[in-house]
Write a protein that holds these residues in place. Structure first.
Motif, PDB file in Angstrom:
ATOM      1  N   SER A  18      52.125 -59.924  21.671  1.00 11.48           N
ATOM      2  CA  SER A  18      52.697 -60.873  21.151  1.00 11.48           C
ATOM      3  C   SER A  18      51.906 -62.195  21.066  1.00 11.48           C
ATOM      4  O   SER A  18      52.022 -63.022  20.080  1.00 11.48           O
ATOM      5  CB  SER A  18      53.800 -61.014  22.083  1.00 11.48           C
ATOM      6  OG  SER A  18      54.632 -62.243  21.835  1.00 11.48           O
ATOM      7  N   ILE A  21      49.634 -62.074  18.113  1.00  8.74           N
ATOM      8  CA  ILE A  21      50.356 -62.436  16.913  1.00  8.74           C
ATOM      9  C   ILE A  21      50.426 -63.917  16.638  1.00  8.74           C
ATOM     10  O   ILE A  21      50.369 -64.330  15.655  1.00  8.74           O
ATOM     11  CB  ILE A  21      51.818 -61.572  16.873  1.00  8.74           C
ATOM     12  CG1 ILE A  21      51.640 -60.277  16.718  1.00  8.74           C
ATOM     13  CG2 ILE A  21      52.811 -62.334  15.953  1.00  8.74           C
ATOM     14  CD1 ILE A  21      52.879 -59.357  16.664  1.00  8.74           C
ATOM     15  N   GLN A  47      63.060 -61.109  14.241  1.00 15.18           N
ATOM     16  CA  GLN A  47      62.478 -59.714  14.144  1.00 15.18           C
ATOM     17  C   GLN A  47      63.663 -58.845  15.229  1.00 15.18           C
ATOM     18  O   GLN A  47      63.703 -59.321  16.131  1.00 15.18           O
ATOM     19  CB  GLN A  47      61.224 -59.552  14.827  1.00 15.18           C
ATOM     20  CG  GLN A  47      60.263 -58.190  14.636  1.00 15.18           C
ATOM     21  CD  GLN A  47      58.944 -58.228  14.931  1.00 15.18           C
ATOM     22  OE1 GLN A  47      58.682 -59.034  16.072  1.00 15.18           O
ATOM     23  NE2 GLN A  47      58.214 -57.492  14.151  1.00 15.18           N
ATOM     24  N   LEU A 334      62.691 -58.125   9.473  1.00 15.04           N
ATOM     25  CA  LEU A 334      62.056 -59.350   9.728  1.00 15.04           C
ATOM     26  C   LEU A 334      62.387 -60.562   8.852  1.00 15.04           C
ATOM     27  O   LEU A 334      62.638 -60.474   7.548  1.00 15.04           O
ATOM     28  CB  LEU A 334      60.486 -58.962   9.349  1.00 15.04           C
ATOM     29  CG  LEU A 334      59.346 -60.206   9.660  1.00 15.04           C
ATOM     30  CD1 LEU A 334      59.145 -60.118  11.155  1.00 15.04           C
ATOM     31  CD2 LEU A 334      58.112 -59.714   9.137  1.00 15.04           C
ATOM     32  N   CYS A 357      51.522 -61.447   9.724  1.00 16.57           N
ATOM     33  CA  CYS A 357      50.917 -61.417  11.121  1.00 16.57           C
ATOM     34  C   CYS A 357      51.784 -60.492  11.877  1.00 16.57           C
ATOM     35  O   CYS A 357      51.449 -59.977  12.912  1.00 16.57           O
ATOM     36  CB  CYS A 357      51.025 -62.654  11.747  1.00 16.57           C
ATOM     37  SG  CYS A 357      49.920 -63.964  11.055  1.00 16.57           S
ATOM     38  N   TYR A 358      53.018 -60.038  11.529  1.00 14.37           N
ATOM     39  CA  TYR A 358      53.939 -59.156  12.102  1.00 14.37           C
ATOM     40  C   TYR A 358      53.764 -57.801  11.476  1.00 14.37           C
ATOM     41  O   TYR A 358      54.122 -56.735  12.332  1.00 14.37           O
ATOM     42  CB  TYR A 358      55.369 -59.485  11.992  1.00 14.37           C
ATOM     43  CG  TYR A 358      55.567 -60.897  12.929  1.00 14.37           C
ATOM     44  CD1 TYR A 358      55.948 -60.766  14.240  1.00 14.37           C
ATOM     45  CD2 TYR A 358      55.003 -62.302  12.480  1.00 14.37           C
ATOM     46  CE1 TYR A 358      56.092 -62.174  15.160  1.00 14.37           C
ATOM     47  CE2 TYR A 358      55.219 -63.213  13.172  1.00 14.37           C
ATOM     48  CZ  TYR A 358      55.773 -63.258  14.460  1.00 14.37           C
ATOM     49  OH  TYR A 358      55.852 -64.410  15.187  1.00 14.37           O
ATOM     50  N   ASN A 359      53.446 -57.702  10.160  1.00 16.71           N
ATOM     51  CA  ASN A 359      53.198 -56.497   9.644  1.00 16.71           C
ATOM     52  C   ASN A 359      52.214 -56.709   8.464  1.00 16.71           C
ATOM     53  O   ASN A 359      52.402 -57.179   7.325  1.00 16.71           O
ATOM     54  CB  ASN A 359      54.595 -55.810   9.072  1.00 16.71           C
ATOM     55  CG  ASN A 359      54.406 -54.644   8.440  1.00 16.71           C
ATOM     56  OD1 ASN A 359      53.251 -54.132   8.060  1.00 16.71           O
ATOM     57  ND2 ASN A 359      55.524 -53.796   8.262  1.00 16.71           N
TER      58      ASN A 359
END
Length: 481
Positions: A18, A21, A47, A334, A357-359
């Motif tokens: 976390s 990210i 998310q 998301l 940044c999350y996927n």
């Protein structure tokens, strides 16, 4: 203790991921704020139905050196339109509005050629209506000399349609002005009250309200703009000024909303959790395009101006005022909200990098973001070579002409002539049969004083489209210079 260690290790691993990210998000935001000279920004990330990031950056009020806080309120301009769209769909569920109904069913005293326009044609900007902005003050958005809404309305009704309804798409504030009137007519309430009661209050959006530069809004972050001219005279260098703008209350269905990224994120959660609609199918209907007269899909869905229907990582959202944007990724659970206080900051250019940044797969799924990120590394002069290589490796890789054209014009607006020129050039390479691609490339070549090449581009544009009157005029002006 032995049994707890693996669990603690997992928690620590999740925490580290976390934090990594968030660090990556910070890197994107800090880079873009520096390059674009954005004073302040607020972002929220949703998310799996929860807000996982709500963060503020920079300065909300330059004059008083006040930092952006999570309670800072930002104007979102045309992003307001998605709230109007939700209001329409709520009334659809109540049986009070039909999307394919003619607007004359709800509104009286319309010009004859307006009467068969449908509700969903207003929502998707294919009505062909004249734009009320053409009769409002171009500098401030105010009523100006007309003084009243009625005077504005009587004047705009005298204007002919810009094109036959359903033939093409053209972004237009009149569409949402009329949607507001329909909402008021069938609900029996004012537009502001209806949206407040059925969306803001239901979600708990305590920091959200309508207003403009004249309104006293608690925790308001005023908008700024870089200008090259002031009071009709050019400035020695580009300078930052307060950006004053008025949204008369009758234009609220199209703009004029102010909120925080947290309020916006909670609205997104409510929208996807069926707290705003009775049926999940209503959301899918709203997120679906309709068709032009020739059968092709509209670029807008019903009320939403960004609709990226990709093979993977579909994105739906809206931008406003070149300062705010949000995207929802239904397949990825998301959503990202970006609000800034700089008009012309164009956060739509980098919002998908934040989502990435999350996927990480999202970045490559969006050709424009993928291209932009790579050209920043290798140089914009390598644009054509990069695309050639990418298409060779992946024959399905493609990018839309309008996306490239709009991106290039955004860079042109920021005086990034060399970068914009390379993208206009790329558009000509990719779309050699497009008259508009040549016209746009000719425009920037002329700004760069390359008259010979500009003339060549304009001639090619007119050859492809003999009706290109603007191109003919430019050529005539060049010849007479």
């Amino acid at each position: 203790m032995k049994f707890r260690l693996p669990f603690i290790a997992i928690l620590f691993s999740v925490y580290c991921l976390s934090q990594n990210i968030v660090s990556n998000v910070d890197a994107v935001v800090n880079t873009e704020m520096k390059e674009r000279k954005i004073p302040g920004m607020q972002i929220a990330v949703v998310q799996n139905g929860k807000i996982v990031l709500n963060k503020s950056y920079g300065v909300a009020n330059i004059q008083n050196n006040l930092p952006v806080k999570n309670t800072s309120v930002f104007p979102i301009n045309s992003t307001t339109k998605v709230f109007t769209a939700v209001a329409v769909m709520q009334l659809l569920e109540q049986g009070k509005i039909g999307l394919s109904d003619s607007i004359s069913k709800y509104l009286e005293n319309l010009p004859s050629e307006w009467q068969k326009i449908t509700v969903e044609q207003l929502m998707t900007h294919i009505s062909g209506l004249p734009d009320i902005l053409s009769v409002l003050d171009p500098a401030t958005g105010s009523l100006g000399a007309m003084r009243t809404e009625n005077a504005m309305w009587e004047k705009i009704k005298l204007s002919p349609l810009n094109f036959k309804t359903g033939e093409q798409s053209s972004y237009n504030q009149t569409n949402y002005y009329l949607l507001g009137k329909i909402i008021e007519k069938v609900s029996g309430d004012s537009f502001v009250n209806f949206v407040t009661q059925n969306q803001f209050n239901r979600v708990g959006m305590k920091n959200t309200q309508f207003g403009d530069s004249r309104t006293v809004i608690p925790n308001y972050s005023p908008t700024y703009r870089f200008r090259k001219n002031l009071d009709g005279r050019p400035l020695k260098e580009e300078m930052l000024f307060n950006d004053y703008y008025e949204f008369p209350d009758f234009t609220f269905p199209g703009a004029g909303l102010n909120c925080t990224s947290e309020d916006f994120a909670n609205w997104i959660i409510a929208l996807q959790n069926n707290k705003l609609f009775q049926k999940s199918s209503t959301l899918q209907t709203m997120w679906s395009p309709i068709k032009l007269n020739n059968g092709t899909a509209t670029s807008w869905t019903r009320g939403w101006g960004i609709a990226k229907f990709r093979e993977h990582h579909t994105a739906i959202g809206m931008s406003g005022g070149s300062r705010s944007v949000f995207l929802i990724y239904p397949d990825d659970n998301l959503a990202v909200v970006v609000l800034t206080n700089l008009a012309g900051s164009y956060p739509e250019d980098f919002i998908e990098e934040i989502a990435g940044c999350y996927n990480a797969e999202i970045i490559k799924a969006d050709p424009l973001t993928y291209l932009r990120k790579n050209l920043k590394k290798i140089g914009f002069d390598k644009a054509i070579d990069f695309v050639k290589n990418e298409k060779k490796q992946n024959p399905k890789w493609s990018i839309q002409e309008d996306e490239l054209n709009n991106w290039a014009y955004r860079m042109l607006a920021k005086n990034q002539l060399n970068e914009a020129s390379e993208i206009f050039k790329l558009n000509v390479f990719l779309f050699p049969d497009s008259w508009n691609a040549y016209d746009s490339y000719g425009e920037i070549l002329l700004k760069m004083n390359n008259k010979t090449k500009a003339i060549e581009m304009y001639k090619k544009s007119i050859q492809l489209n003999p009706s290109n009157e603007n191109g003919k005029k430019v050529l005539l002006d060049i010849s007479g210079a």
